[in-house]
Write a protein that holds these residues in place. Structure first.
Motif, PDB file in Angstrom:
ATOM      1  N   PRO A  49       0.811  -1.228   0.000  1.00  0.00           N
ATOM      2  CA  PRO A  49       0.000   0.000   0.000  1.00  0.00           C
ATOM      3  C   PRO A  49       0.842   1.275   0.000  1.00  0.00           C
ATOM      4  N   LYS A  50       2.121   1.173   0.400  1.00  0.00           N
ATOM      5  CA  LYS A  50       2.930   2.389   0.478  1.00  0.00           C
ATOM      6  C   LYS A  50       3.615   2.738  -0.849  1.00  0.00           C
ATOM      7  N   GLY A  51       3.575   1.855  -1.808  1.00  0.00           N
ATOM      8  CA  GLY A  51       4.236   2.151  -3.077  1.00  0.00           C
ATOM      9  C   GLY A  51       4.946   0.921  -3.600  1.00  0.00           C
ATOM     10  N   SER A  52       5.830   1.100  -4.593  1.00  0.00           N
ATOM     11  CA  SER A  52       6.526  -0.066  -5.119  1.00  0.00           C
ATOM     12  C   SER A  52       8.029   0.089  -4.931  1.00  0.00           C
ATOM     13  N   GLU A  53       8.679  -1.040  -4.811  1.00  0.00           N
ATOM     14  CA  GLU A  53      10.115  -1.017  -4.564  1.00  0.00           C
ATOM     15  C   GLU A  53      10.792  -2.054  -5.458  1.00  0.00           C
ATOM     16  N   LEU A  54      11.912  -1.652  -6.060  1.00  0.00           N
ATOM     17  CA  LEU A  54      12.626  -2.548  -6.968  1.00  0.00           C
ATOM     18  C   LEU A  54      13.668  -3.339  -6.187  1.00  0.00           C
ATOM     19  N   ALA A  73      14.870   4.698 -12.873  1.00  0.00           N
ATOM     20  CA  ALA A  73      15.087   4.437 -14.301  1.00  0.00           C
ATOM     21  C   ALA A  73      14.976   2.945 -14.601  1.00  0.00           C
ATOM     22  N   LEU A  74      15.526   2.104 -13.714  1.00  0.00           N
ATOM     23  CA  LEU A  74      15.446   0.655 -13.936  1.00  0.00           C
ATOM     24  C   LEU A  74      13.987   0.193 -13.892  1.00  0.00           C
ATOM     25  N   THR A  75      13.240   0.734 -12.926  1.00  0.00           N
ATOM     26  CA  THR A  75      11.822   0.386 -12.825  1.00  0.00           C
ATOM     27  C   THR A  75      11.082   0.820 -14.092  1.00  0.00           C
ATOM     28  N   PRO A 102      10.770   9.676 -23.607  1.00  0.00           N
ATOM     29  CA  PRO A 102       9.827  10.369 -22.719  1.00  0.00           C
ATOM     30  C   PRO A 102       9.089   9.389 -21.816  1.00  0.00           C
ATOM     31  N   GLY A 103       9.047   9.692 -20.549  1.00  0.00           N
ATOM     32  CA  GLY A 103       8.333   8.859 -19.598  1.00  0.00           C
ATOM     33  C   GLY A 103       9.088   7.610 -19.170  1.00  0.00           C
ATOM     34  N   VAL A 104      10.250   7.344 -19.777  1.00  0.00           N
ATOM     35  CA  VAL A 104      11.025   6.164 -19.378  1.00  0.00           C
ATOM     36  C   VAL A 104      12.374   6.597 -18.807  1.00  0.00           C
ATOM     37  N   ILE A 105      13.297   7.015 -19.672  1.00  0.00           N
ATOM     38  CA  ILE A 105      14.587   7.468 -19.169  1.00  0.00           C
ATOM     39  C   ILE A 105      14.941   8.840 -19.744  1.00  0.00           C
ATOM     40  N   THR A 106      15.683   9.603 -18.975  1.00  0.00           N
ATOM     41  CA  THR A 106      16.099  10.926 -19.423  1.00  0.00           C
ATOM     42  C   THR A 106      17.289  10.779 -20.373  1.00  0.00           C
TER      43      THR A 106
END
Lengths: 237, 248
Positions: A49-54, A73-75, A102-106
């Motif tokens: 519930p607190k979010g996601s973690e890689l 970025a890996l996520t 865009p939306g994935v990696i800078t």
């Protein structure tokens, strides 16, 4: 399939039995060698519930690269549209002289990945039973990998990882529920009331409530409904 | 809702990508099309018969979806559904490795199975007929098994993984077909928002406060959700909405 290998000696990735972390990394290296990849990274994403973690399960990326490339970025790489499930044609993300995705990696992250030896990256998703994992295969030079061989390697990874559930449980999201708790929560997710579940399972209503309460606590959820949601999102129900 | 999922709602193949095997171009849009696709996988490995089963989310039940006698259901399929749940359904919970059985007579199928140490052997499920079950998974925790039967299956290492990958693609289509009723539910953005917060464990009062609504309105939205999803209560509605991909 490399014909030279299959004719002369048995390909180690086709006959491996895995029981330890060492076996797993050796298997992954053999697989990289067979398909011609320079690096791999095996990951799991835990959701609560607190979010996601890689979590990184296994990888041969140099330590510096893992530190420099953000977890975000890996996520993003494994959650983007290019990430192929088994049965889908793998699609590459080319970082060599590429602008930002865009939306994935800078742009900066793409440049870093390229400098660190990941000029081309194939994000793949894996299913190990109901558990979902992610895999990145990369090469320094773009255009080196064959999508068909990649897809076969992806399937074999699913098989190999199925042999080491204990190893994955230590790193990735595992099923915290007992059989009884899962069963009760499943019936709750089917819309059954405590009394109905009690009749279905042949136990008392209090027993059902205590199983469900345990399940709610194990997910640190607020109530039954959010425990049901957490269990489905993590592939437990 | 993500753009990808929104695009998926009308046409199951949109936004999903390209199958690895060119023979599978175009996602089957009906059970009949799925059956013919499955037949083409069966032919590639020289199987006599096949069947696709859905595995219940509790991993206790095998639900026949279709088999090679479609639209009929072969006795073989019924037999497997009744007797295979214990070994096969439980296997899919923890493993993606193909699971096979044979009678020890070293038929061609059995010799082929024995070439793959990464697969698992299970007790003989169908007397006299060897078979291999491929666990398959799709979005939102949907899970199934594609089983092929035959005395003379042809499964070298490439055929094995290629057939399995094609089964994954096929199952994605079947899972999309069987979620259609929920996917076509036209929930309003407000209703979806309320349901999302319910999934996070918010009460009606908390939802009302968070979205600046009166508690009655929040309750009304949630009642609409429950009805539109054909659910009996909120927990059921949340479960159906997540499985159908209507909320993340």
């Amino acid at each position: 399939m490399n014909m030279a290998i299959s004719a002369a000696e048995p390909d180690p990735t086709m006959s491996a039995r895995l029981s330890s972390r060492g076996d797993l990394t050796a298997f992954m290296m053999d697989l990289c060698r067979r398909i011609g990849a320079d690096s791999y990274m095996l990951m799991a994403i835990m959701r609560d519930p607190k979010g996601s973690e890689l979590r990184i399960v296994a990888s041969n990326w140099v330590y510096d690269a893992i530190q420099l490339i953000s977890r975000r970025a890996l996520t993003a790489l494994v959650q983007c549209l290019a990430c192929a499930a088994p049965g889908l044609q793998p699609k590459p993300i080319v970082t060599r002289r590429a602008p930002a995705l865009p939306g994935v990696i800078t742009g900066e992250e793409a440049r870093l990945l390229d400098v660190l030896g990941h000029g081309e990256i194939y994000p793949l998703s894996l299913h190990v039973g109901r558990q979902r994992l992610f895999l990145l295969f990369s090469t320094e030079e773009p255009g080196q990998l064959d999508p068909i061989e990649l897809s076969r390697a992806q399937m074999q990874c699913c098989y190999a990882l199925s042999q080491v559930p204990g190893l994955l449980a230590a790193t990735a999201q595992q099923d915290p529920l007992s059989d009884r708790e899962r069963e009760c929560l499943f019936w709750v997710s089917e819309g059954k009331t405590t009394e109905e579940v009690a009749v279905i399972l042949g136990v008392s209503g209090n027993t059902v409530n205590s199983y469900v309460t345990n399940a709610v606590q194990k997910f640190s959820a607020r109530n039954r409904t959010s425990a049901v949601a957490a269990a489905i999102r993590n592939g437990i129900l | 809702m993500s753009a990808r999922r929104a695009a998926n709602m009308g046409n199951p193949s949109a936004g999903y990508g390209t199958p690895c095997n060119p023979e599978d171009e175009g996602l089957p849009d009906s059970i009949l099309a799925a059956v013919s696709r499955c037949r083409s996988i069966a032919m590639a490995i020289e199987a006599e018969d096949f069947g696709l089963f859905l595995v219940d989310p509790s991993f206790e039940l095998l639900q026949p979806c279709f088999d090679s006698s479609y639209p009929q259901v072969s006795p073989r399929t019924t037999f497997i559904a009744e007797n295979g749940a214990d070994s096969l359904a439980k296997h899919t919970r923890v493993s993606t490795a193909p699971c096979w059985w044979a009678d020890g007579s070293m038929s061609r199928s059995e010799c082929e199975f024995l070439r793959h140490p990464l697969t698992e052997r299970t007790a003989e499920l169908l007397p006299g007929v060897p078979g291999i079950a491929f666990p398959v998974f799709a979005d939102r925790g949907r899970c199934g098994l594609v089983i092929f039967y035959g005395q003379a299956l042809s499964l070298n290492p490439e055929q094995l993984v290629d057939a399995h990958a094609r089964c994954f693609w096929l199952f994605h289509a079947v899972a999309a077909l069987s979620t259609t009723p929920e996917r076509q539910t036209n929930m309003t953005p407000r209703e979806t928002e309320c349901l999302k917060l319910t999934a996070e464990g918010y009460t009606s009062d908390q939802i009302a406060a968070a979205l600046n609504l009166s508690p009655h309105t929040a309750n009304q939205y949630l009642t609409n959700c429950t009805q539109k999803l054909n659910a009996v209560n909120r927990a059921h509605a949340v479960a159906k909405a997540i499985r159908a991909g209507l909320i993340d």
